[in-house]
Design a protein around this motif. Sequence first.
Motif, short mmCIF file in Angstrom:
data_model
loop_
_atom_site.label_atom_id
_atom_site.label_comp_id
_atom_site.label_asym_id
_atom_site.label_seq_id
_atom_site.Cartn_x
_atom_site.Cartn_y
_atom_site.Cartn_z
N ASN A 550 26.75 45.85 86.21
CA ASN A 550 27.88 46.19 85.42
C ASN A 550 27.85 46.10 84.02
N LYS A 551 27.96 47.02 83.18
CA LYS A 551 27.46 47.25 81.97
C LYS A 551 28.50 46.15 81.01
N GLU A 552 29.55 46.15 81.33
CA GLU A 552 30.67 45.29 80.51
C GLU A 552 30.38 43.69 80.97
N PRO A 562 22.56 48.79 76.66
CA PRO A 562 23.45 50.01 77.44
C PRO A 562 23.28 49.97 78.83
N GLY A 563 21.91 49.51 79.34
CA GLY A 563 21.85 49.50 80.86
C GLY A 563 20.56 49.08 81.01
N HIS A 564 20.21 49.24 82.52
CA HIS A 564 18.84 48.85 82.68
C HIS A 564 17.57 49.40 82.05
N THR A 565 17.88 50.88 81.89
CA THR A 565 17.08 51.85 81.29
C THR A 565 16.28 51.07 79.92
N GLU A 566 17.34 50.78 78.85
CA GLU A 566 16.97 50.19 77.72
C GLU A 566 16.44 48.84 77.63
N LEU A 567 17.01 48.08 78.70
CA LEU A 567 16.69 46.61 78.83
C LEU A 567 15.12 46.44 79.41
N SER A 578 12.86 57.87 79.00
CA SER A 578 13.87 58.89 79.60
C SER A 578 14.46 58.52 80.77
N MET A 579 15.63 58.79 81.02
CA MET A 579 16.33 58.69 82.30
C MET A 579 16.55 60.04 83.20
N MET A 580 16.02 59.82 84.25
CA MET A 580 15.88 60.96 85.25
C MET A 580 16.49 60.96 86.41
N THR A 593 21.55 59.09 76.51
CA THR A 593 21.97 58.66 77.57
C THR A 593 23.45 58.04 77.30
N HIS A 594 23.10 56.58 77.14
CA HIS A 594 24.28 55.70 76.80
C HIS A 594 24.71 55.41 75.42
N ILE A 595 25.12 56.62 74.84
CA ILE A 595 25.74 56.66 73.26
C ILE A 595 26.83 57.44 73.47
N TYR A 693 22.87 65.22 76.97
CA TYR A 693 23.79 64.03 76.97
C TYR A 693 24.11 63.66 78.35
N HIS A 694 24.60 62.28 78.41
CA HIS A 694 24.85 61.87 79.72
C HIS A 694 25.57 62.64 80.66
N ASP A 695 27.00 62.91 80.37
CA ASP A 695 27.67 63.53 81.46
C ASP A 695 27.14 64.81 81.83
N GLY A 697 24.26 65.98 82.27
CA GLY A 697 23.31 65.76 83.59
C GLY A 697 24.03 64.97 84.67
N HIS A 698 24.72 64.02 84.61
CA HIS A 698 25.24 63.26 85.48
C HIS A 698 26.32 63.90 86.31
N GLY A 699 26.98 64.62 85.78
CA GLY A 699 28.40 65.17 86.47
C GLY A 699 27.79 66.01 87.49
N VAL A 710 18.85 59.38 93.05
CA VAL A 710 18.08 58.42 92.41
C VAL A 710 17.69 58.42 91.10
N ASN A 711 17.90 57.16 90.31
CA ASN A 711 17.65 57.25 88.88
C ASN A 711 16.55 56.69 88.74
N LEU A 712 15.86 57.47 87.73
CA LEU A 712 14.32 57.00 87.66
C LEU A 712 14.27 56.80 85.93
N ILE A 719 6.64 51.08 87.57
CA ILE A 719 7.59 51.98 88.15
C ILE A 719 8.96 51.47 88.19
N ARG A 720 10.01 52.25 87.98
CA ARG A 720 11.39 51.71 88.16
C ARG A 720 12.20 52.83 88.82
N THR A 721 12.81 52.62 89.75
CA THR A 721 13.87 53.70 90.42
C THR A 721 15.14 52.73 90.39
N1 LIG Z 1 24.69 56.47 84.42
C1 LIG Z 1 23.68 56.00 85.06
C2 LIG Z 1 23.83 54.43 84.51
O1 LIG Z 1 24.76 53.91 83.99
C3 LIG Z 1 22.40 53.73 84.95
O2 LIG Z 1 22.08 53.36 83.98
P1 LIG Z 1 20.83 52.29 83.93
O3 LIG Z 1 21.34 50.83 84.35
O4 LIG Z 1 19.74 52.69 85.07
O5 LIG Z 1 20.21 52.36 82.56
#
Ligand SMILES: NCC(=O)COP(=O)(O)O
Length: 758
Positions: A550-552, A562-567, A578-580, A593-595, A693-695, A697-699, A710-712, A719-721
């Motif tokens: 949970n990002k909050e 902002p999330g796993h991706t950047e972490l 890039s988030m796929m 993505t998360h901006i 931008y995020h929505d 692609g995600h919507g 799956v988010n890659l 490797i991260r999924t």
């Molecule tokens: N909208 C996808 C999401 O929030 C996952 O982000 P991440 O934690 O994979 O960076």
Amino acid sequence: MPFPSSPVREGTAPRRVLALADDLSGAAETAVALGRPGRIVLGPASLDPPAYGEAVVVDLDCRCLPAAEAADRVREALRSVPPDVLVLKKADSLLRGNLAAETAACAEGAEGVVVATALPALGRTVRGGVVHLDGVPLHTTDAWRAESTAPPPSISAALGDARTTPVPLEAIRGDALPAVLRAAIAAGHLPVCDAETDSDLDLIAEAALACGPGVRLTGTSGIAAAVGRLLRSTDGTSAAITAGQAAPAPAGGGRRRPLLVVVGTADPSAPAQIAQLTERGARHVSVNPDVMNSSFMNSDVPADVTVLSIDSGPGVRPGAGRRLVSALARLAADRAGDADLVLTGGETARRVLDALGVAHLAPLGQIHHGAVHALTPDGRHVVTRPGSFGDTDSLLRIATALRPDLPHLPPQGDFPVNATPTADNHRSLPLIAVTMGDGAGIGPEVIVPALLHPDTLARCRPVVIGDTGRLRQAAAILGVDCDIVSVTAPGEAEFPPGRVNVVDLDLLPADLPWGELSALAGEAAYQYVRVAADLAMKGAVHGICTAPLNKEALHSAGHLYPGHTELLAHLTGVDEVSMMLSTPKVKVIHVTTHIGLIDAVRRIEPGLVERTVRRGHDAMVRAGVAKPVIGVCGINPHAGENGLFGYGEEEEKIVPALEVLRANGIDARGPLPADTAFFLAGRGDYDLIVAMYHDQGHGPVKVLGIESGVNLTVGLPVIRTSVDHGTAFDIAGKGVAEAGSMVEAVRQAAEMSSVPVR
Ligand SMILES: NCC(=O)COP(=O)(O)O
Ligand SMILES: NC(=O)C1=CN([C@@H]2O[C@H](COP(=O)(O)OP(=O)(O)OC[C@H]3O[C@@H](n4cnc5c(N)ncnc54)[C@H](O)[C@@H]3O)[C@@H](O)[C@H]2O)C=CC1
């Protein structure tokens, strides 16, 4: 002054590279080491110069030619090379082949040639101008046992009449290296560089390039990798091909191609390597090409895996090597059909591909050092490997990377088809670290069923990085009877049916409420990812699959990502990823993505669009789509409708990138109206959609259902999924969460991960 004295810096480094190798496996190794987009050309065909940002590696196929002919091939390849192209002449790390003649030909028309033949990754270093193998001087080893002459006592001796200047380690590591190289070159000498480590090679590459565009390099894939690192640091890109990382296994849809392994090497390690494959059920056909009477001649390559090798029994005359290799290659090509190929020995690889009419290869990745995975123009997967490279498990690792279910082939026909993998064959499956995510969310509830799923255990060895107590609570809520067992390290995990292994960080209290935001759970989620990234970077696991955080909560714990991706990008030292999102119907990669939306539009610029499309393109190629058709969304409604909506953002931010990409041969189309782009992709017009931008692609992806997406993360060195959904606090702890996305995310992590060394 013939040489500019400036250091190599952003904007001044050459953006295109031409490398010349004398055999195919060396060319493939060099292409992966350079890590840039490009191709391997089966020369000496006439060739177009590399495009900007590209590396072209040509196999001149001259290892066994007389020296004068080999030199002519080098000369011809360099005849009309543009002056801004960096030229690298690949040399054998054991100094075999026509090193003197080819280096002399490479020096013609150049301002100078810097020689650096160390390959530290394989323990091949240069000290005092002498090649050492694991510390032993080359000329005192038996590494030249198959050659007709004795090994040279030094690199200078191998370079024949050329005048050389030795450059010792102190000079390599000192401040004046560019000046030392320039002085040697100005005197008409070849600087011959000592090197013991990759850092030494980095210093040599930087100093050589600082000597100016007219200076060329001669060396192994070690110096090629150093050049690749240097160019990436100056042009800000990440590796298009990641050395040490296998490409994903060929896509599973439709009829599976058979796999033909052709062993054309007489290296003593070959029989043991073949035995590891036959133990897994592969068929081994040993042929005597002199006689050509094998039953293989009368049958097609059967389904699954066949190994074809030369019968080295008493009927084979010594010295018949090259003729036998050619005969073996003809035989293999005749029977290959549409099989994917594993080809060991550069000469064998080249002859098989020649017989199949393959003119070039797209490099995808590397399964272990020198075992290069590439794609032919018609979509056939090919792995080439020098004959002497790899440990006893080399062929097994390669075959399992191409066919992840190989360990389940029934050996000797007495293995029950639905048998649980044995402890032994399970060890060849990848270890996947599954992070538990936010312990107050649905992570634990989706992990337990996903890790007990038979499909998961058939493909990998999953180990949770999380809290054992929380997973036991989730199992109790789900009413699942299983053993949730703490282990101190992933490598200690065991996989009998009904067991879930956990590296227990023990960070959560037993009474943590479900579905409530807390800094404590945010901190724990951060620690799970940190530990998983550390394990992956050390090679203790082969991939990471993340349950949602949970990002909050993450931010409340003070981790402002902002999330796993950047972490994960931060933890693994990468600037841009890039988030796929991947579903069976649509695949989408995101430019931002998360901006916030206003910030996203500001951030989009042609360079970022171009790099994102390239990352998406390369990921699709690695997944087996040889020429992906990529649809690139606009930003405004109807992609701006020719200036009617917005302020010309499509023309300013997207169109220039598409022009560069198309000039580089990438089929990127757009800017497309985003509302219809996904509909067109869903009916099969596009292999990949690029969302701005995020929505955007995600919507559309989430409409397809939470269970299969799956988010890659594309561009990480690991490797991260991840699941395609969040922490779902509204249903956490209720036992109703769908685990399908988690099953799919673990499956895709397993498919993309290379098989471990045992
Ligand atoms: N909208 C996808 C999401 O929030 C996952 O982000 P991440 O934690 O994979 O960076
Ligand atoms: N990979 C990750 O770490 C992700 C984390 N998140 C984070 O999760 C938190 C919550 O995000 P939301 O936008 O509320 O999205 P969400 O995906 O958590 O929930 C949206 C809706 O979908 C339902 N849902 C989600 N997953 C489900 C499943 N497996 N089975 C059945 N129903 C499911 C939820 O009950 C909810 O009604 C946020 O902090 C967000 O940033 C969101 C997406 C991915």
